[in-house]
Scaffold this motif. Structure first.
Motif, PDB file in Angstrom:
ATOM      1  N   TRP A  84       2.114  -8.403  -1.562  1.00 22.31           N
ATOM      2  CA  TRP A  84       3.547  -8.151  -1.597  1.00 22.31           C
ATOM      3  C   TRP A  84       4.092  -7.766  -0.228  1.00 22.31           C
ATOM      4  O   TRP A  84       5.252  -8.048   0.076  1.00 22.31           O
ATOM      5  N   ARG A  85       3.287  -7.172   0.591  1.00 27.02           N
ATOM      6  CA  ARG A  85       3.755  -6.800   1.939  1.00 27.02           C
ATOM      7  C   ARG A  85       3.922  -8.040   2.815  1.00 27.02           C
ATOM      8  O   ARG A  85       4.735  -8.042   3.737  1.00 27.02           O
ATOM      9  N   LYS A 143      -2.142  -4.910  -9.532  1.00 21.99           N
ATOM     10  CA  LYS A 143      -0.835  -4.521  -9.004  1.00 21.99           C
ATOM     11  C   LYS A 143      -0.973  -3.594  -7.791  1.00 21.99           C
ATOM     12  O   LYS A 143      -0.217  -3.715  -6.816  1.00 21.99           O
ATOM     13  N   TRP A 163       6.691  -2.747  -7.552  1.00 26.37           N
ATOM     14  CA  TRP A 163       6.813  -2.260  -6.166  1.00 26.37           C
ATOM     15  C   TRP A 163       7.621  -0.963  -6.123  1.00 26.37           C
ATOM     16  O   TRP A 163       7.247  -0.002  -5.436  1.00 26.37           O
ATOM     17  N   LYS A 164       8.731  -0.942  -6.832  1.00 27.12           N
ATOM     18  CA  LYS A 164       9.574   0.254  -6.847  1.00 27.12           C
ATOM     19  C   LYS A 164       8.823   1.443  -7.428  1.00 27.12           C
ATOM     20  O   LYS A 164       8.878   2.556  -6.890  1.00 27.12           O
ATOM     21  N   LEU A 218      10.244 -11.224  -3.874  1.00 26.53           N
ATOM     22  CA  LEU A 218       9.066 -10.798  -4.650  1.00 26.53           C
ATOM     23  C   LEU A 218       9.039 -11.479  -6.022  1.00 26.53           C
ATOM     24  O   LEU A 218       7.982 -11.924  -6.484  1.00 26.53           O
ATOM     25  N   PRO A 253       7.160  -8.037 -10.335  1.00 22.74           N
ATOM     26  CA  PRO A 253       6.658  -7.507  -9.052  1.00 22.74           C
ATOM     27  C   PRO A 253       7.618  -6.526  -8.391  1.00 22.74           C
ATOM     28  O   PRO A 253       7.182  -5.517  -7.826  1.00 22.74           O
ATOM     29  N   SER A 254       8.927  -6.805  -8.478  1.00 19.58           N
ATOM     30  CA  SER A 254       9.890  -5.895  -7.850  1.00 19.58           C
ATOM     31  C   SER A 254       9.893  -4.536  -8.531  1.00 19.58           C
ATOM     32  O   SER A 254       9.980  -3.496  -7.873  1.00 19.58           O
ATOM     33  N   PHE A 293       0.177  -4.453  -4.043  1.00 20.22           N
ATOM     34  CA  PHE A 293       1.054  -3.508  -3.342  1.00 20.22           C
ATOM     35  C   PHE A 293       0.590  -3.283  -1.904  1.00 20.22           C
ATOM     36  O   PHE A 293       1.407  -3.115  -0.991  1.00 20.22           O
ATOM     37  N   SER A 317       6.165   2.598  -4.963  1.00 21.00           N
ATOM     38  CA  SER A 317       6.767   3.189  -3.770  1.00 21.00           C
ATOM     39  C   SER A 317       7.233   4.612  -4.024  1.00 21.00           C
ATOM     40  O   SER A 317       7.236   5.446  -3.105  1.00 21.00           O
TER      41      SER A 317
END
Length: 516
Positions: free
Chosen positions: A369-370, A361, A335-336, A405, A331-332, A365, A339
């Protein structure tokens, strides 16, 4: 004058305000008078969303191109005939800067003869009264509204009125524009304007529309807030087939387009500002043949929009491939990756993704995840002096979020255990207060002396009660010693206090001698 400056400042977004300042400074440095004109002024006054910025300068704006590019402005296209630049300002703000000009039409369907002009002459050649206003951006008159045709009154009345009788004859694309603006604002045409429009339809003036005008109107549909509604109105009026003979609402992917607009709204609420125009054009022409799409792209003046539309599918496929690779295995990492991706790609892929993993995913996002960010223990971080003032704060907060995360910090206790070694040392104690000086010091010394004298005077009374005079002297000496330590700056005062005690001790020693 000041009222319109205030109105402009509160109606423009921060990015638009910075864009206005940037363009006006560059134009002033080049010695050109500059004005905010057309649709931007109309939307500022009417309260509708300001879609783009229109500038007019008294001079050739093509000469400003290099200065604009050095300031970080992207040139999306240019028109050498009209002396116009199509810009994308920092913050993804669309703008157009054109020369103040007159247009003389020698024959319907033929391009006009262009000549430089004053601003008032430039306003006179425009289409509707609500578009024939300007706001000065020049020193000494900044904020001055120029409205020679009373467009502000028509905005208040919510009417669309052409400037002169031959408006639809000289430029037939104004027929399409009238329908588009009426559909967007839900404003009717003024009575005489409606009559002239019906006359233009009967005489089929639309057949004289130029390819350049068709391309401009196709492009404007892409930037509408509700493009599906606009396309339906244009089809009803018979203008959609004018823009392209094979273009109908049956060629539009209405379901995907509706979903696109909903997702765009969701992203806007989260602070993203994607440009939906490429994706809008993709779904508006989803069922057209490739050749028809290529013909439409050739007509459009903003080449950056054309390129983004053409490359949309390829970029989305590349992002989807990365989301299913090791690059987004956790997940991290996902996310990256998201982003750092362009918001336009995320917007398009959220609608068109066929792989369940990719769609999930992107959904996480925006939602799940928020919510993890709310688990960051901000109060405890403040107690540990890990605050935004700390230079390392962004990195620490980001690392905590990434670990949360991935599930590597499962409780608040584990999170605090991770944070404590990262806490800065506590601040040093405050310095002691400076010693008193001057009158304050003298007053403090006098008060200490008086207290010592009062203590000495009370000592014999206490000795008599006890009946032991020898025990009084050590007590007084102890008090004198305490006075010395409490007021080290004045040792002579404490010594004086002890001298008062000595005679009392001598009297106690003389009494036995008298008995002998």
């Amino acid at each position: 004058m000041a009222d319109y400056i205030y109105t402009m400042e509160i109606r423009l977004t921060p990015d638009q305000q910075r864009g206005v300042t940037l363009v006006q400074d560059i134009a002033r440095a080049a010695g050109m008078n500059i004005y905010l004109t057309g649709g931007a002024v109309r939307d500022i006054i009417s309260g509708f969303p300001i879609r783009d910025l229109d500038f007019s300068v008294q001079g050739n704006p093509l000469k400003l191109q290099k200065d604009l590019e050095r300031a970080g402005v992207r040139i999306a296209g240019s028109d050498d005939d009209l002396k116009a630049l199509y810009l994308v300002l920092p913050g993804n703000v669309r703008a157009e800067i054109s020369m103040a000009r007159t247009e003389h039409y020698e024959k319907a369907g033929k391009p006009p003869v262009i000549s430089p002009a004053t601003l008032i002459e430039d306003l006179r050649r425009r289409d509707f009264t609500v578009n024939a206003m300007a706001l000065s951006l020049n020193p000494g008159s900044r904020g001055l509204l120029m409205d020679p045709f009373n467009g502000a009154a028509d905005i208040e009345a919510k009417l669309l009125r052409v400037l002169h009788n031959y408006a639809f004859v000289e430029d037939p694309s104004r027929l399409i524009r009238a329908s588009r603006l009426a559909a967007r604002f839900h404003w009717p045409l003024e009575e005489r304007t409606q009559a002239r429009m019906e006359s233009a339809k009967e005489n089929n003036y639309i057949e004289y529309i130029t390819d350049k005008a068709r391309g401009y109107e196709i492009e404007q549909v892409a930037y509408e807030e509700d493009p599906l509604h606009i396309v339906r109105v244009l089809e009803k009026e018979g203008w959609l087939k004018v823009l392209h003979p094979h273009w109908t609402t049956a060629k539009v992917d209405t379901a995907q387009l509706s979903q696109l607009l909903k997702t765009r709204q969701q992203m806007t609420e989260l602070g993203y500002t994607p440009d939906p125009a490429p994706a809008v054009m993709y779904f508006l022409t989803a069922r057209l043949a490739d050749k028809d799409i290529a013909d439409m792209r050739k007509l459009m003046p903003r080449k950056d929009l054309v390129e983004a539309w053409r490359d949309l599918e390829d970029h989305a496929k590349d992002l989807a491939k990365r989301l299913t690779s090791k690059e987004a295995a956790t997940p991290s990492r996902a996310w990256k990756l998201l982003s750092e991706a362009r918001p336009e790609m995320i917007l398009f892929l959220a609608i068109t993704a066929r792989q369940q993993a990719v769609a999930q995913k992107i959904k996480n996002f925006f939602t799940k995840w928020r919510q993890v960010q709310q688990k960051i223990p901000l109060p405890e971080m403040t107690e540990l002096h890990i605050t935004p003032q700390l230079p390392e704060y962004p990195k620490i907060a980001h690392d905590v979020f990434m670990l949360l995360l991935d599930g590597r910090l499962r409780s608040r206790t584990e999170t605090l255990k991770f944070l404590k070694p990262l806490a800065p040392p506590p601040p040093p104690p405050p310095p002691p207060p400076p010693p008193k000086r001057g009158r304050a010091a003298k007053a403090a010394a006098a008060a200490a002396a008086e207290a010592a004298a009062a203590a000495a005077a009370a000592t014999p009374v206490a000795g008599k009660k006890k009946g032991k005079g020898q025990a009084a002297a050590p007590a007084v000496a102890g008090k004198a010693e305490a006075a010395k330590t409490s007021n080290p700056a004045k040792p002579e005062k404490a010594a004086a206090a002890t001298k008062v005690v000595k005679p009392a001790a001598k009297k106690g020693k003389d009494k036995p001698k008298k008995k002998r």
